[in-house]
Design an enzyme around this catalytic site. Sequence first.
Site, mmCIF file in Angstrom:
data_model
loop_
_atom_site.group_PDB
_atom_site.id
_atom_site.type_symbol
_atom_site.label_atom_id
_atom_site.label_comp_id
_atom_site.label_asym_id
_atom_site.label_seq_id
_atom_site.Cartn_x
_atom_site.Cartn_y
_atom_site.Cartn_z
ATOM 1 C CG HIS A 1 4.310 97.022 -73.170
ATOM 2 N ND1 HIS A 1 3.439 97.212 -72.135
ATOM 3 C CD2 HIS A 1 3.553 96.038 -73.720
ATOM 4 C CE1 HIS A 1 2.401 96.648 -71.947
ATOM 5 N NE2 HIS A 1 2.496 95.847 -73.065
ATOM 6 N N GLY B 1 -4.014 97.860 -64.861
ATOM 7 C CA GLY B 1 -2.906 98.896 -64.204
ATOM 8 C C GLY B 1 -3.244 98.822 -62.750
ATOM 9 C CG HIS C 1 6.165 95.696 -67.739
ATOM 10 N ND1 HIS C 1 6.239 95.077 -69.008
ATOM 11 C CD2 HIS C 1 5.385 96.759 -67.883
ATOM 12 C CE1 HIS C 1 5.594 95.912 -69.899
ATOM 13 N NE2 HIS C 1 4.998 96.902 -69.462
ATOM 14 C CG HIS D 1 -6.223 102.760 -64.562
ATOM 15 N ND1 HIS D 1 -6.484 103.275 -65.849
ATOM 16 C CD2 HIS D 1 -5.353 101.729 -64.766
ATOM 17 C CE1 HIS D 1 -5.501 102.752 -66.724
ATOM 18 N NE2 HIS D 1 -4.844 101.751 -66.065
ATOM 19 C CG ASN E 1 0.926 105.005 -71.108
ATOM 20 O OD1 ASN E 1 1.667 105.738 -70.274
ATOM 21 N ND2 ASN E 1 0.104 104.066 -70.852
ATOM 22 C CG ASP F 1 3.433 99.025 -65.205
ATOM 23 O OD1 ASP F 1 3.122 100.068 -65.438
ATOM 24 O OD2 ASP F 1 3.152 98.162 -65.792
ATOM 25 C CG LEU G 1 4.166 110.563 -63.348
ATOM 26 C CD1 LEU G 1 5.248 111.489 -63.047
ATOM 27 C CD2 LEU G 1 3.761 109.667 -61.884
HETATM 28 O O1 DOR Z 1 -1.241 97.374 -66.391
HETATM 29 C C1 DOR Z 1 -0.517 98.140 -67.380
HETATM 30 N N1 DOR Z 1 -1.082 99.614 -67.227
HETATM 31 N N2 DOR Z 1 0.327 97.971 -68.289
HETATM 32 C C2 DOR Z 1 0.738 98.810 -69.149
HETATM 33 O O2 DOR Z 1 1.625 98.569 -69.772
HETATM 34 C C3 DOR Z 1 0.068 100.330 -69.300
HETATM 35 C C4 DOR Z 1 -0.362 100.626 -67.956
HETATM 36 C C5 DOR Z 1 -1.364 101.801 -68.014
HETATM 37 O O3 DOR Z 1 -0.959 102.937 -68.523
HETATM 38 O O4 DOR Z 1 -2.304 101.628 -67.260
#
Ligand code: DOR
Length: 429
Positions: free
Chosen positions: A180, A325, A233, A310, A96, A306, A65
Amino acid sequence: MSETVVLAGGTVVDADGERRADVRIDQSRGKIVEVGAELDVTGSEILDVSGAYVMPGLVDVHAHLRQPGREEAETVETGARCAALGGYTAVVAMPNTTPAIDCAAVVREVLQLGSSAPCDVHASGAVTVDRAGEALAPMAEMAALGVHLFTDDGAGVQDPGLMRRAMEYARDLGVTLAQHCEVDALAAGGHMHEGEWSVRLGIPGQPAESEELMVARDLMLARLTGARIHIQHVSTAASVAMVRAAKADGLAVTAEATTHHFTLTHAECASYSPLFKVAPPLRTDADVAAIRTGLADGTIDAVATDHAPHTQESKELPFEQAPPGMLGLETALALAMTHLGIPMTELVQRMSVGPARIAGLAEVHGRPVAGGEPANLCVVDPGATWTVDPNQTASRSRNTPYGGWTLQGRVVHTVLHGELVVANGEARR
Ligand code: DOR
C-alpha cells in the site's frame, strides 16, 4: 439428482478468446468434463445460459473481510457471499483485522472461517507485527500455511531498511510483497487528493507524490533485492508510468487498480459525502485516464475491489473523521463491463487470470474453460442492466458510492468447485 450439469447456449470467454460452446460440469468432482458446441445433454441437468458469457470465476487480490474483530461491518461469510454474488470464486483477505493477520494462528482462523464460505477465501499476511511497521512478522510460518501475498495494507511499510529486509525474506520464501504505497510524512492530515477540489472544499489534501515516492522506492528496492513485488491500488498517472517502465526493464512487478479509481474522481468529494473517502484518494481526470490506459495495455495486471465495509455510524461522521473505504465486490464486474471499454477476453485477464497469478492461485482459478479444469466459473449476462441499490447487498455494510448508478452486465450464476453457489442472481449458501 443428476451428477452433471450443462451450461447450455452461452459464449465461453477465457484467455483463449470467445467461442459459442456448452460446458458440462461434474458437480461431485468439481471439474469441467467437456466443452463444445451442441453437447449431447442426455442425462444432465440443463441450465440455459444463452446470451450470457461463461468465463473463469473472478479473483480479487484485495478484499477487507473484517474478521476477526470488526464483525459489525462484515464477516468472512458475508464478504464471501458478496464475492460469490459478484462472480468471484476466490478472494484474498487483507490483514488489517483485529488482531491483524500477522501470525500462523490468525491465518488459521481466517482460513477456517472461510472453509465453508461460498467463495475460496485466502489470507494475506502482514509484513510487520500488528502492521505497526516496526518488526518483521513471522512470514515463514504464514507462508507455510499457503499465504502468498504479504502486505501491511491500510498502511505502507515506511522504513526502507525494514522493507528491504522484508523483500529479502519474500524472495527467499518464494512469496510476493504487496505494498500500500503511501508515505505517511506526506499524506498525514490529508483526507482527499491534494488539488483544485481540496482547495475549493477546504478539506486537507494529500499529494499524488505521497503514493509515487513509495512506488519509486519500492521499485528500486525490488531491483536491489530481486524480490517479486505487487503495487496495490495504483491511483496516479505517474505510478502507472513507473510500473510500465519497470516492467519494460524486466522487473518482477505487478500492479492492481480498483474499480473506483477508474470510475470516480476527486470532484465527487464536492458532496462532502464520506462514501467518496478512500485510501488512496480519488484523483484527477488525467489519473483516471492513465489507469484506464494501464488496464487496457496490461501495465496494470488486475482489477481489484478494495472491498472495504464500514458501518453506517462511522460513515455518517464528517468527511474528515470518517474512515476511508467503500464496498466493491458486488459491483466490480458490472462497473468494468460498463465503464472500462476493454474486450471481454481482456477483462477476463484483468479480473481472473492476472489476479489468480498474482495471488498464487493459478492452478485452480483463472483457468481455461476446458475439459479437466476445475469448475470455477462465472456466468454473466452482458445484456442485463440494473440499478445499484445500497440496501440490496449481502454485505453487513451499506457504504457503496454507486447507489442509483445503472450498470450493464449482471452475474447470473457462480460455480465454485462444481457447485452452483449463486443461481439466477441469488446466493444459495
Ligand atoms: O480505503 C481504504 N480502506 N483503503 C485502505 O487502504 C484500507 C481500507 C480499509 O480497511 O477500510
